[in-house]
Every structure is written in C-alpha cells, then in structure tokens.
Design a protein around this motif. Structure first.
Motif, mmCIF file in Angstrom:
data_model
loop_
_atom_site.group_PDB
_atom_site.id
_atom_site.type_symbol
_atom_site.label_atom_id
_atom_site.label_comp_id
_atom_site.label_asym_id
_atom_site.label_seq_id
_atom_site.Cartn_x
_atom_site.Cartn_y
_atom_site.Cartn_z
ATOM 1 N N GLU A 1 -48.267 8.748 27.877
ATOM 2 C CA GLU A 1 -47.489 9.203 26.729
ATOM 3 C C GLU A 1 -48.150 10.399 26.052
ATOM 4 O O GLU A 1 -47.460 11.283 25.528
ATOM 5 N N ARG A 2 -49.473 10.467 26.065
ATOM 6 C CA ARG A 2 -50.173 11.591 25.436
ATOM 7 C C ARG A 2 -50.066 12.868 26.262
ATOM 8 O O ARG A 2 -49.965 13.964 25.708
ATOM 9 N N LEU A 3 -50.097 12.737 27.582
ATOM 10 C CA LEU A 3 -50.121 13.954 28.397
ATOM 11 C C LEU A 3 -48.730 14.413 28.840
ATOM 12 O O LEU A 3 -48.560 15.560 29.251
ATOM 13 N N MET A 4 -47.724 13.545 28.737
ATOM 14 C CA MET A 4 -46.404 13.904 29.245
ATOM 15 C C MET A 4 -45.640 14.788 28.275
ATOM 16 O O MET A 4 -45.395 14.427 27.131
ATOM 17 N N ASP A 5 -45.263 15.957 28.765
ATOM 18 C CA ASP A 5 -44.378 16.881 28.060
ATOM 19 C C ASP A 5 -43.025 16.770 28.742
ATOM 20 O O ASP A 5 -42.887 17.121 29.923
ATOM 21 N N THR A 6 -42.021 16.273 28.022
ATOM 22 C CA THR A 6 -40.726 16.020 28.638
ATOM 23 C C THR A 6 -39.597 16.675 27.842
ATOM 24 O O THR A 6 -39.746 16.987 26.654
ATOM 25 N N VAL A 7 -38.472 16.853 28.528
ATOM 26 C CA VAL A 7 -37.218 17.255 27.888
ATOM 27 C C VAL A 7 -36.123 16.370 28.465
ATOM 28 O O VAL A 7 -36.274 15.828 29.569
#
Length: 268
Positions: free
Chosen positions: A254-260
C-alpha cells in the motif's frame, strides 16, 4: 524466478479484482526486493503488453499498467489452484478425460502448442496422439483458436488396465514429488528466506515458487500416488506462511503502490 512469473504473482495477490492500474515505478520498487533489476522489470512489462497480458494507460506524464482479459484469466486460474481446488484429489469416482489427435508432420508449431496446452490442463501422454487427464476437463476450451481437430472422450478404467502403472508412465511423479520436497526444504523452517529484506519479498518468492509447482501438478487421484506424497504438507506450509507474511506485505504494498482507476474496468 522469471520476472513475468513474479509480476503475475504480484498482480494476483495485490491488484486482481481491484480495478486499478499500477505505475511502472511501483513494479520496479517491488521487484527490486527480490533481485530483479529495473531494466528487467521494464523489458518484461513491455513484453507482457505485446503478449496481451497487460495494457498501458497514461495519466499525466506517468505510464500505468492494467490487467487484460487474458491476464485476468491467468490470475483467476491461479487463484483457483492456490485457494480453492487444493493439491489433493480425493474424489471417490475414477473418471478421466481422453483426447486423441493426429496432426500432419508439417504442423510442428500447432503440435507443440497443443501439447503445451494439454500439459497446462493436467493431461499426460498415454501413447502417441492419445492424452489423458483426471476428472472431466473442458478440452474444447483447451484447444480453442488452435484450428486442430481432436477427439474427446470421458472414460473410466476397466480391468485389466493397471492404472497405477499407467499413471506412472504418463506423468513424472518422481520429478513432481522432488519439487514439493524442495519447496518444503526451503520454506518449512523457523526462519524461511532469511536473506529477504522483508515479508513482501518473502511473499512474492513463496507464491511464485508455489504456483510454478502446482501449475505442473495434474491433481492425480490420491489412490494412485505414493503413500508419502508431500503435496498436502507443502500446501499447509504455503498457506500458513502466506498468512504470516500478509500483514507486512500488504502494508508495504500500500505504501509503494501508485495507482489510478482502470479505465477499462467499467467495460468488463
């Protein structure tokens, strides 16, 4: 571990079913934890796009990657094998699916692809052009888009067929058993994967290795397997460790994931 296998593990455990696309930077950070270089990650993502396993989606100046129907099918299969079907086939019946085919010598590519798909679906070669799998398999789904003619039967063994010998000839039980035992030697210990930097790395290594084994396991009837078959113990170890690694692995992801949001999600 092949980078594509690790990517599919990550997608299955952290992206599947969420309707999001993930930035390339997130993949790079996650897979660096298991020793996969940035170059290898980028080239693998590109190959997976070409193969129809991922789709690109741009947001601002960043590139994101989302699932396709093909990768969703692969991940659905993996989820079923890991969490629902299990490695032990203790069905009371003794039903088998037989597939027969005869292809021209010039059809080398189609023959290779057909055999690869049959192995993936749990078939083993009974004799030239005749393959067998436990249970009732959707053979039509296995051969779709190949353009080959096959004959499919559901069957039950009858005397004097020696099913123990037949199974031993059609499947490499020794090799498969050795893979389960190697998995146990690596993971059935108080401190598994001590060199891994964190539980996200351990989780990726655990599930990637496990999937590589169970996708090669045809789930043969228990009655035809050696009495000391190690698959069930290995499965317990895998599930227990996955639950042990999950809290930290989820928090790190959750900390490293960059999502759209996945723009194609509403169309499915």
């Amino acid at each position: 571990m092949r980078p594509q296998s690790v990517i599919l593990t990550f997608l299955g455990d952290h992206v599947y079913g969420r309707g999001v696309c993930v930035s390339s930077r997130s993949f790079i950070e996650a897979f660096a934890k298991v020793g996969i270089s940035e170059e290898a990650t980028r080239s693998t993502l590109t190959r997976m796009v070409r193969r129809g396993l991922l789709r690109r989606q741009r947001s601002g100046r960043r590139m994101y990657f989302g699932l396709t129907p093909a990768s969703t099918e692969v991940l659905t299969d993996g989820e079923r094998r890991i969490w629902r079907s299990g490695v032990v086939n203790d069905a009371a019946g003794d039903r088998w699916t037989l597939v027969g085919f005869s292809l021209p010598e010039a059809w080398q590519r189609q023959r290779h692809e057909l055999r690869s798909r049959l192995i993936w679906a749990g078939f083993g070669p009974l004799q030239n052009g005749l393959w067998i799998a436990p249970g009732e398999v959707d053979a039509a789904g296995v051969i779709k888009d190949l353009g080959v003619n096959v004959k499919v039967f559901a069957a039950e063994p009858r005397p004097p067929t020696d099913m123990q010998a037949l199974v031993g000839d059609a499947y490499d039980l020794t090799g498969l058993g050795d893979r389960y035992r190697a998995f146990l030697r690596r993971w059935d210990r108080a401190d598994p994967a001590p060199d891994a930097p964190d539980d996200l790395a351990r989780s990726l290594m655990l599930l990637t290795g496990w999937l590589q084994i169970i996708r090669a396991d045809p789930r043969l009837p228990l009655r035809y397997l050696p009495h000391d078959w190690p698959a069930e113990k290995a499965q317990r170890v895998c599930h227990t460790l996955h639950e042990r690694f999950r809290p930290e692995a989820t928090a790190l992801t959750e900390r490293l994931m960059d999502t759209v949001p996945d723009e194609s999600w509403a169309e499915r």
